[in-house]
Motif scaffolding. Sequence first.
Motif, PDB file in Angstrom:
ATOM      1  N   VAL A 158      -2.151  -3.201   3.481  1.00  8.82           N
ATOM      2  CA  VAL A 158      -0.442  -4.371   4.407  1.00  8.82           C
ATOM      3  C   VAL A 158      -1.114  -4.299   6.292  1.00  8.82           C
ATOM      4  CG1 VAL A 158       1.515  -4.075   4.585  1.00  8.82           C
ATOM      5  CG2 VAL A 158       0.601  -4.068   2.741  1.00  8.82           C
ATOM      6  N   ASP A 159      -1.474  -2.883   6.483  1.00  7.46           N
ATOM      7  CA  ASP A 159      -1.311  -2.804   7.772  1.00  7.46           C
ATOM      8  C   ASP A 159      -2.602  -3.538   8.754  1.00  7.46           C
ATOM      9  OD1 ASP A 159       1.123  -1.012   7.601  1.00  7.46           O
ATOM     10  OD2 ASP A 159      -0.582   0.545   7.537  1.00  7.46           O
ATOM     11  N   ARG A 160      -4.045  -3.981   7.775  1.00  3.27           N
ATOM     12  CA  ARG A 160      -4.832  -4.469   8.333  1.00  3.27           C
ATOM     13  C   ARG A 160      -4.884  -5.894   8.519  1.00  3.27           C
ATOM     14  NH1 ARG A 160      -7.634  -0.687   9.009  1.00  3.27           N
ATOM     15  NH2 ARG A 160      -9.389  -0.236   7.578  1.00  3.27           N
ATOM     16  N   MET A 161      -3.719  -6.941   7.529  1.00  3.82           N
ATOM     17  CA  MET A 161      -3.465  -7.369   7.741  1.00  3.82           C
ATOM     18  C   MET A 161      -2.202  -7.700   8.702  1.00  3.82           C
ATOM     19  SD  MET A 161      -4.387 -10.215   5.192  1.00  3.82           S
ATOM     20  CE  MET A 161      -2.864 -11.734   5.456  1.00  3.82           C
ATOM     21  N   LYS A 162      -1.412  -7.111   9.039  1.00  2.00           N
ATOM     22  CA  LYS A 162      -0.887  -7.332   9.765  1.00  2.00           C
ATOM     23  C   LYS A 162      -1.678  -7.173  11.401  1.00  2.00           C
ATOM     24  CE  LYS A 162       3.930  -4.609   8.348  1.00  2.00           C
ATOM     25  NZ  LYS A 162       4.239  -3.678   7.888  1.00  2.00           N
TER      26      LYS A 162
ATOM     27  N   ALA B 258       1.772  -4.607  -2.394  1.00  2.00           N
ATOM     28  CA  ALA B 258       0.742  -4.874  -1.079  1.00  2.00           C
ATOM     29  C   ALA B 258       1.158  -6.347  -1.784  1.00  2.00           C
ATOM     30  CB  ALA B 258      -0.464  -4.061  -1.232  1.00  2.00           C
ATOM     31  N   THR B 259       0.730  -6.599  -1.924  1.00  2.00           N
ATOM     32  CA  THR B 259       0.902  -8.064  -2.209  1.00  2.00           C
ATOM     33  C   THR B 259       2.122  -9.036  -1.892  1.00  2.00           C
ATOM     34  OG1 THR B 259      -1.329  -8.293  -4.221  1.00  2.00           O
ATOM     35  CG2 THR B 259       0.160 -10.441  -3.534  1.00  2.00           C
ATOM     36  N   ARG B 260       3.148  -8.371  -2.673  1.00  2.00           N
ATOM     37  CA  ARG B 260       4.512  -8.660  -2.543  1.00  2.00           C
ATOM     38  C   ARG B 260       4.683  -8.921  -0.619  1.00  2.00           C
ATOM     39  NH1 ARG B 260       6.096  -5.538  -6.792  1.00  2.00           N
ATOM     40  NH2 ARG B 260       6.432  -7.325  -8.476  1.00  2.00           N
ATOM     41  N   GLN B 261       4.204  -8.084   0.061  1.00  2.00           N
ATOM     42  CA  GLN B 261       4.350  -7.233   1.214  1.00  2.00           C
ATOM     43  C   GLN B 261       4.237  -8.574   2.157  1.00  2.00           C
ATOM     44  OE1 GLN B 261       5.127  -3.569   2.780  1.00  2.00           O
ATOM     45  NE2 GLN B 261       6.155  -2.683   1.145  1.00  2.00           N
ATOM     46  N   ILE B 262       2.187  -8.978   1.860  1.00  2.00           N
ATOM     47  CA  ILE B 262       1.492  -9.930   2.403  1.00  2.00           C
ATOM     48  C   ILE B 262       2.125 -11.304   1.866  1.00  2.00           C
ATOM     49  CG2 ILE B 262      -0.091 -11.222   2.158  1.00  2.00           C
ATOM     50  CD1 ILE B 262      -1.671  -8.365   1.317  1.00  2.00           C
ATOM     51  N   ARG B 263       2.693 -11.445   1.015  1.00  2.00           N
ATOM     52  CA  ARG B 263       2.959 -12.738   0.247  1.00  2.00           C
ATOM     53  C   ARG B 263       4.670 -13.328   1.818  1.00  2.00           C
ATOM     54  NH1 ARG B 263      -1.343 -14.953  -1.055  1.00  2.00           N
ATOM     55  NH2 ARG B 263      -1.757 -14.933  -2.657  1.00  2.00           N
TER      56      ARG B 263
ATOM     57  N   LYS C 148       1.459 -10.084 -14.840  1.00  2.00           N
ATOM     58  CA  LYS C 148       1.903  -9.105 -13.772  1.00  2.00           C
ATOM     59  C   LYS C 148       1.417  -9.519 -12.319  1.00  2.00           C
ATOM     60  CE  LYS C 148       3.194  -4.483 -14.350  1.00  2.00           C
ATOM     61  NZ  LYS C 148       2.845  -3.690 -15.289  1.00  2.00           N
ATOM     62  N   SER C 149       0.052  -9.660 -12.380  1.00  2.00           N
ATOM     63  CA  SER C 149      -0.248  -9.474 -11.144  1.00  2.00           C
ATOM     64  C   SER C 149       0.095 -10.802 -10.738  1.00  2.00           C
ATOM     65  CB  SER C 149      -2.098  -9.990 -11.611  1.00  2.00           C
ATOM     66  OG  SER C 149      -2.887  -9.097 -11.867  1.00  2.00           O
ATOM     67  N   LYS C 150       0.446 -12.245 -11.211  1.00  2.00           N
ATOM     68  CA  LYS C 150       0.458 -13.105 -10.927  1.00  2.00           C
ATOM     69  C   LYS C 150       1.999 -13.355 -10.566  1.00  2.00           C
ATOM     70  CE  LYS C 150      -2.930 -16.652 -12.930  1.00  2.00           C
ATOM     71  NZ  LYS C 150      -3.420 -16.667 -13.980  1.00  2.00           N
ATOM     72  N   LEU C 151       3.213 -12.154 -10.942  1.00  2.00           N
ATOM     73  CA  LEU C 151       4.883 -12.791 -10.370  1.00  2.00           C
ATOM     74  C   LEU C 151       4.224 -12.329  -9.072  1.00  2.00           C
ATOM     75  CD1 LEU C 151       6.160 -11.947 -13.897  1.00  2.00           C
ATOM     76  CD2 LEU C 151       6.271 -13.828 -12.729  1.00  2.00           C
TER      77      LEU C 151
END
Length: 569
Positions: A472-476, A500-505, A530-533
């Motif tokens: 998440v930090d790298r993406m930010k 992490a995916t939720r936060q990126i999205r 779950k991954s898709k959700l």
Amino acid sequence: MSEKDKIKQLEAEIEQLKWQLAYAHEREDSYRKAILQDSVTYFEINVTKDEFITSAAQMVNGEVRDLFEFLKIPPFKKYTDYVKYWIVNTDEKDRDRYNEFFDLERLKKCYEKGKYEQIYESHTIDVFGRRRLCRYCFLLGKSELTGDIIALAFAKDITEEEEKRKILQASLREANAANVARHTFLSNMSHDIRTPLNSILGFAELLTKKQDEETIADYVDKIQVSGKQLLSIVSEALDVTWMESGRAALSEAECNLENLVEKVKLQMSPEALKKNIDFQVDYSGITHKNVITDPVRLNEIIYQLLDNAMKYTAEGGTVKLTVKDGAFAPRGYATYDFIVEDNGIGIDPKFQSRIFEMFERENNSTASGVFGSGLGLAVVRNIVNLMDGKIIVNSEPGKGSRFIVTMTLELQEIVSRDETATTKEPVIDYEALKGKRLLLVEDNAVNMKIAKALLKNCGFEIDTAENGQIAVDRMKEAKPYYYDAVLMDIQMPVLDGYEATRQIRHMKRKDSNLPIIAVSANAFAEDIEKSKLAGMDDHCMKPIDIKVLREMIGRVMMEKKRMSNLPEV
Ligand code: ADP
């Protein structure tokens, strides 16, 4: 004492006796009632004299009634007459046993031999006309007064008791069978896992010593083969246990049967080539090719049957897959036959009934040295059942085998009437993928090293993050579109892949919709769901098959290009 007094005294004694008699009757009644709480019929007989001592008592709706009165028949004096009368209510096949049990001479002999308790069970029509299972119990004794043999007889309705006992016995049998199955499963798994593991560790150990190049290549090849075997055992075992747990579910997607068959053909071709097998595929007999089904599961069925056909057919043999229309199906559906045939070693007719059981392998396959765990067909049968299909096998030892899977599938609505106009799989330009920058998120150092090397070999640029928070930090920190895709492990410390995916999205940046692919050892359908959700685009199973992952990255990137301003792939 005067005559008058004597009479008075006698009258008083008679009164006293009457009172005692009444009291005795009362007690007898309450004893009977108590006995009948547990039985439906009760009587006492004089065995020596073939007489009823008391009339037969019958429990009717919680009340003690006279049996003969209730049946509206004249009371029987002789016990044997009653036995003859009642026999019509006994099942025909039980009548010999009935006569034998109630026989007076036999009861006398039992008493003489000290066998005072006699029990017999049989089906009978009861006083209400219902067929019930009854237990008769005769307690034999001797009258102190007359020396006659007497019997107290009880009949008890044990229909419900017996049903409960049967249910309990069946559950016990099931529990025992499950226990045995679990034990067999574990010991089979332990054996099947240890065998390839042993060769992996053995060859790895040999590789720590100095070897020439040819030997190294040979050992590495052997490690790869064993690794793949290990993977297939684990996947099949998980598949079987997952399905047998009853939690497995099917997904539904649009599927073109021609494309599906072509895909399996492609998967099987290297094996056919290696064994010089004449591998034929024929789907010319399909009228409707666009259906709704679970393509992954359908693929698994066909793949597994073809894999067996290749395994159990000698070099230079023939394997054929035919898909054709099956019998009639309701409107909106079509029935298909998927036929896999080979001219291989064949299957003994005695073994054919066990072929779909877990861990079952025929002796000749074990002896032939062909690798197998005996799980493949158990997986196939489970999927076929789940899809409401049917599977049969015809085979002759030495001549070959034919497996036929019949399935009714829902048809897609044909928009254009022209069925040939089906969506083709997108063609991925792998050259264009080279140089794309991926963020590889993985907490296990060894897995990270392997994945990084495999992806670099494909030409990707790789940045790494050791857990979800770092990702998440790298993406930010990164400028928009710096990363072309994220490969996300699921189970990680600090922050897992889902979060992490939720936060990126949820990030307020233009590229928050970038491709994110789960790369995880969580292998069940619910994990994929779950991954898709959580917002991921796809789910790649570990251990990584680099061809599969590369194709997935390419496909998701192409799909996403339509939805965002990602640079062209
Ligand atoms: P395995 O991993 O042993 O191949 P399967 O469950 O797929 O396990 O098959 C069970 C057994 O059925 C095999 O071990 C083999 O004895 C027999 N079998 C399956 N398919 C074929 C075939 N096409 N020809 C001959 N025997 C077969």
